[in-house]
Design a protein around this motif. Structure first.
Motif, PDB file in Angstrom:
ATOM      1  N   VAL A 180       0.835  -1.197   0.000  1.00  0.00           N
ATOM      2  CA  VAL A 180       0.000   0.000   0.000  1.00  0.00           C
ATOM      3  C   VAL A 180       0.878   1.259   0.000  1.00  0.00           C
ATOM      4  CG1 VAL A 180      -1.701   1.343   1.305  1.00  0.00           C
ATOM      5  CG2 VAL A 180      -2.001  -1.129   1.019  1.00  0.00           C
ATOM      6  N   ARG A 184       1.079   3.964  -2.937  1.00  0.00           N
ATOM      7  CA  ARG A 184       0.720   5.368  -2.627  1.00  0.00           C
ATOM      8  C   ARG A 184       1.833   6.312  -3.071  1.00  0.00           C
ATOM      9  NH1 ARG A 184      -3.898   7.212  -2.753  1.00  0.00           N
ATOM     10  NH2 ARG A 184      -2.848   8.625  -4.142  1.00  0.00           N
ATOM     11  N   ILE A 197      -6.888   4.213  -2.686  1.00  0.00           N
ATOM     12  CA  ILE A 197      -6.466   2.816  -2.503  1.00  0.00           C
ATOM     13  C   ILE A 197      -7.450   2.133  -1.548  1.00  0.00           C
ATOM     14  CG2 ILE A 197      -4.692   1.236  -1.638  1.00  0.00           C
ATOM     15  CD1 ILE A 197      -2.586   3.321  -2.408  1.00  0.00           C
ATOM     16  N   ALA A 199      -7.521  -1.231   0.228  1.00  0.00           N
ATOM     17  CA  ALA A 199      -6.612  -2.357   0.472  1.00  0.00           C
ATOM     18  C   ALA A 199      -7.388  -3.616   0.823  1.00  0.00           C
ATOM     19  CB  ALA A 199      -5.660  -2.011   1.613  1.00  0.00           C
ATOM     20  N   SER A 201      -7.053  -5.752   2.922  1.00  0.00           N
ATOM     21  CA  SER A 201      -6.164  -5.840   4.091  1.00  0.00           C
ATOM     22  C   SER A 201      -6.214  -7.205   4.745  1.00  0.00           C
ATOM     23  CB  SER A 201      -6.563  -4.789   5.124  1.00  0.00           C
ATOM     24  OG  SER A 201      -6.445  -3.504   4.587  1.00  0.00           O
ATOM     25  N   ASP A 246      -2.001  -1.114   6.780  1.00  0.00           N
ATOM     26  CA  ASP A 246      -2.470  -0.532   5.517  1.00  0.00           C
ATOM     27  C   ASP A 246      -2.980   0.901   5.700  1.00  0.00           C
ATOM     28  OD1 ASP A 246      -1.740  -2.827   4.232  1.00  0.00           O
ATOM     29  OD2 ASP A 246      -3.763  -3.619   3.981  1.00  0.00           O
ATOM     30  N   ALA A 251      -3.883   3.686   3.012  1.00  0.00           N
ATOM     31  CA  ALA A 251      -5.131   3.149   2.441  1.00  0.00           C
ATOM     32  C   ALA A 251      -6.297   4.088   2.774  1.00  0.00           C
ATOM     33  CB  ALA A 251      -5.411   1.755   2.991  1.00  0.00           C
TER      34      ALA A 251
END
Ligand code: PBG
Length: 337
Positions: A180, A184, A197, A199, A201, A246, A251
């Protein structure tokens, strides 16, 4: 006058007596805006290719994906999630097709954005499994172990291509550590400041993904399992650590996957972090409802709606679901009270 204590003073059932009062006290609602519709992309033109393992789900060529995105918008669905079925001859051990700026995923993304602009969000999956000959989400080292850092380098480039094609939400589903943050940074350096984003996760190594792997054509080729990077279904604290990581890496929202068997993780994630949490009601969950309904276990639409509202009750902002269009139609036309 004597009071008869045989009568309960508090009757919770009073508020359940009729449809209007049930509606008045209802705590959670499902709307089409809560739904993200996963769509499978096929090569060709004018192609609808039904996925045998997912009754009612098809792979669509890019021209018809655009039609599905328009249908989604008309139904009030705000976002579609894209998954390519890469032709076998374009799969390789190094997954190079993932970085082709003209691959199926990028073409479908661009086609939807050209046709619809900001009328709909496009979410793109970041992972190498639709492109690798071995069906794993990353690159393998000499021992067959998925190499985290070499994979990261591929994922950042893949994500950048998707953003350049117009993707609104980048959704890494690969479960590599550090992806992530790496994505980014790459997006920021390329001025993609508003590309989000989401994620994946807490993504578990699950038996519920089988029909999806058939849909993207990685089911037959997959060697082994994904337990060295996807999570152990026995773990909960670890999911919270994944989610914390994340969020710290940038995220905008997090996902729990699969859905219904992991409602406790959704609930914990929402309670601990207060960020938008999404559930992926995955292919096996969908297929089991269809198979169950076909076998006479229950009413298909009722099973579908009960499962979907469970995600809202658990704290989800939204749900990725193959039921999205049908559920949105039912919300529009049906009596769901
Ligand atoms: C690939 C990916 C998978 C799913 C979404 N992205 C499968 C997997 O991890 O093997 C599963 C979705 C579904 O089952 O509906 N990284």
């Amino acid at each position: 006058m004597t009071q008869n204590h045989a009568f309960p003073r508090t009757r919770l059932r009073r508020s359940r007596a009729t449809s209007w009062t049930r509606a008045l006290v209802r705590e959670n609602v499902l709307t089409p805006s809560d739904l993200i519709w996963p769509l499978f992309i096929a090569e060709g033109h004018g192609i609808e290719d039904p996925v045998a393992a997912l009754p009612g789900v098809s792979r669509w060529s890019v021209d018809l994906i655009v039609e599905r995105a328009k249908e989604a918008r008309e139904l009030g669905i705000q976002c579609v999630a894209l998954f390519p079925n890469t032709p076998p001859e374009k799969r390789s051990d190094d997954g190079a097709e993932a970085l082709n700026i003209d691959n199926l995923m990028c073409r479908a993304t661009k086609a939807i954005k050209d046709a619809m602009g900001d009328d709909i969000g496009v979410l793109t999956d970041v992972a190498l499994d639709p492109y690798t000959a071995h069906g794993q989400d990353g690159l393998l080292d000499a021992n067959g172990y998925v190499d985290n850092d070499r994979t990261l380098d591929m994922l950042t480039k893949q994500a950048l291509n998707q953003a350049n094609a117009g993707a609104d939400i980048i959704a890494p589903s690969d479960m590599m550590d550090g992806r992530v943050g790496a994505i980014r940074d790459t997006l920021e350096l390329a001025n993609h400041h508003v590309v989000q984003i989401m994620a994946y996760s807490a993504k578990y190594a699950s038996a519920f993904y089988g029909p999806f792997r058939d849909a993207v054509g990685s089911g037959d080729t997959l060697k082994g399992d994904k337990k060295s990077y996807q999570m152990d279904p026995a773990n909960s604290d670890e999911a919270i650590r994944e989610i914390a990581m994340d969020i710290a890496e940038g995220a905008d929202s997090v996902m729990v996957k699969p859905g219904l068997a992991y409602l406790d993780i959704i609930y914990r994630a929402k309670a601990e972090f207060n960020v938008p949490v999404f559930a992926y009601q995955v292919s096996g969950e969908y297929a089991l409802v269809e198979a169950g309904a076909a076998a006479g276990v229950g009413d298909r639409d009722a099973l579908m709606m009960e499962k979907l509202i469970a995600f809202k009750r658990a704290g989800c902002s939204g749900i990725l679901t193959y039921f999205a269009a049908d559920a949105a139609r039912l919300l529009r036309d049906g009596d769901t009270a």
